[in-house]
Design an enzyme around this catalytic site. Structure first.
Site, short mmCIF file in Angstrom:
data_model
loop_
_atom_site.label_atom_id
_atom_site.label_comp_id
_atom_site.label_asym_id
_atom_site.label_seq_id
_atom_site.Cartn_x
_atom_site.Cartn_y
_atom_site.Cartn_z
N CYS A 2 0.86 -1.19 0.00
CA CYS A 2 0.00 0.00 0.00
C CYS A 2 0.90 1.23 0.00
O CYS A 2 2.08 1.15 0.33
CB CYS A 2 -0.90 0.06 1.24
SG CYS A 2 -2.15 -1.23 1.31
N ARG A 16 -4.37 7.53 -0.53
CA ARG A 16 -4.02 6.16 -0.21
C ARG A 16 -4.30 5.23 -1.39
O ARG A 16 -5.37 5.30 -2.01
CB ARG A 16 -4.84 5.68 1.00
CG ARG A 16 -4.35 4.39 1.63
CD ARG A 16 -5.13 3.17 1.21
NE ARG A 16 -4.57 1.94 1.74
CZ ARG A 16 -4.66 1.52 3.00
NH1 ARG A 16 -5.34 2.21 3.89
NH2 ARG A 16 -4.09 0.38 3.36
#
Length: 325
Positions: A2, A16
């Site tokens: 991530c 994100r």
């Protein structure tokens, strides 16, 4: 896998990428003020500040991957396998990893308050259900005053100041903090000839000032590339331009399906990307299947709703058809 980041341009935005080889029932979820959540050791949490983010909801409990509260405090959990360790919860505050985001965002209005709370926390090795093992995570917490990284390792819970406002995955954050120093020579500007003054060397293309910028999908490379793009970013200061720019930065470190395979041979992919406007709590997202940006507003009615407000993701590709003659 991530990538999370902050972006300050005429306001504060959080971004994100969720990189996974599977879906986890993710939805955009708003938890209102006053919502009650049971914790393993800390009793009942009555949420003080409404929050919005991506979560799966199990038994009316929002299991957030990332979220921001109405005060502009943001928190995201990112994969941290091999390094994350959870224990018995001995200490002033014992929380499970899945409780950490709603507890911090539900009780803290600022990063300073979150830092004080997290300095007392130990993390329990206790899953939500026996059939739902805990994810090995570390977290980034941010607001307008800065960013903090939280890592629970064999040495206990560690808090690190994060001047970069970027976080990816392994190794632990101190590595990323030092690794950036290997790229001091990179620049968005066209390079000068420092090879030899006796040779009339000139660049043969644009972008050569950043020659050597990592382009692979490893956590260390994504950290450096996301930080470089963020720090050299140029855009207008209106919200539409800033939100678009956050997605462009995230796109620079997003995973194309098939380009990264897990040890089990499954494709790691950026299942969704999101941006949250800190001042308004507006949540924007797009998915791998649907690149159109979807907006979800944190309205007052939703902040004070009697229960969770849940928005299924728009995963079907959407195309704007030009109705010309």
């Amino acid at each position: 896998m991530c990538t999370a980041l902050t972006f300050s341009q005429g306001g504060l935005y959080f971004g994100r990428n969720m990189d996974l080889e599977y879906h986890f029932g993710e939805r955009v979820v708003i938890t209102p003020r006053g919502y009650r959540l049971e914790t393993q050791r800390e009793g009942t949490l009555s949420v003080r500040y409404a929050m919005i983010g991506m979560a799966t909801v199990v038994e009316d409990y929002p299991l957030y991957a990332e979220a921001a509260n109405e005060k502009g405090l943001f928190m995201a959990g990112l994969n941290f396998p091999g390094n994350a360790r959870y224990g018995t919860g001995e200490g002033p505050r014992a929380l499970t990893p899945y409780e950490l985001i709603p507890f911090v965002l539900g009780t803290c209005a600022t990063l300073a308050q979150a830092r004080e709370l997290l300095g007392q926390v130990t993390l329990l090795d206790h899953p939500f259900r026996p059939t739902m093992p805990l994810a090995p995570l570390h977290w980034m917490v941010s607001d307008t005053s800065g960013s903090l990284v939280v890592e629970s390792t064999a040495e206990g819970v560690q808090l690190y100041e994060n001047p970069y406002g970027v976080l990816t995955n392994n190794p632990p954050f101190p590595f990323h903090r030092e690794n950036v120093r290997q790229y001091l020579h990179l620049s968005a500007d066209a390079p000068e000839n420092r090879f030899s003054q006796a040779l009339p060397l000139t660049p043969f293309g644009q972008g050569m000032g950043a020659l050597g910028l990592p382009g692979d999908f490893s956590p260390a490379s994504r950290f450096v590339k996301a930080l470089f793009c963020k720090m050299n970013s140029q855009c207008q200061e209106d919200p539409a331009a800033c939100v678009t720019q956050v997605f462009h930065i995230l796109d620079a470190v997003a995973m194309v399906k098939g380009a990264v395979l897990t040890p089990e041979g499954k494709p790691d992919v950026t299942t969704y990307s999101c941006c949250i406007q800190a001042e308004t709590g507006t949540y924007y997202y797009k998915t791998y299947e649907n690149s159109q940006i979807v907006q979800v507003d944190l309205t007052e009615a939703r902040r004070t709703a009697p229960g969770l407000t849940v928005f299924p993701l728009r995963n079907t590709p959407q195309f704007l058809v030009e109705e010309g003659r």
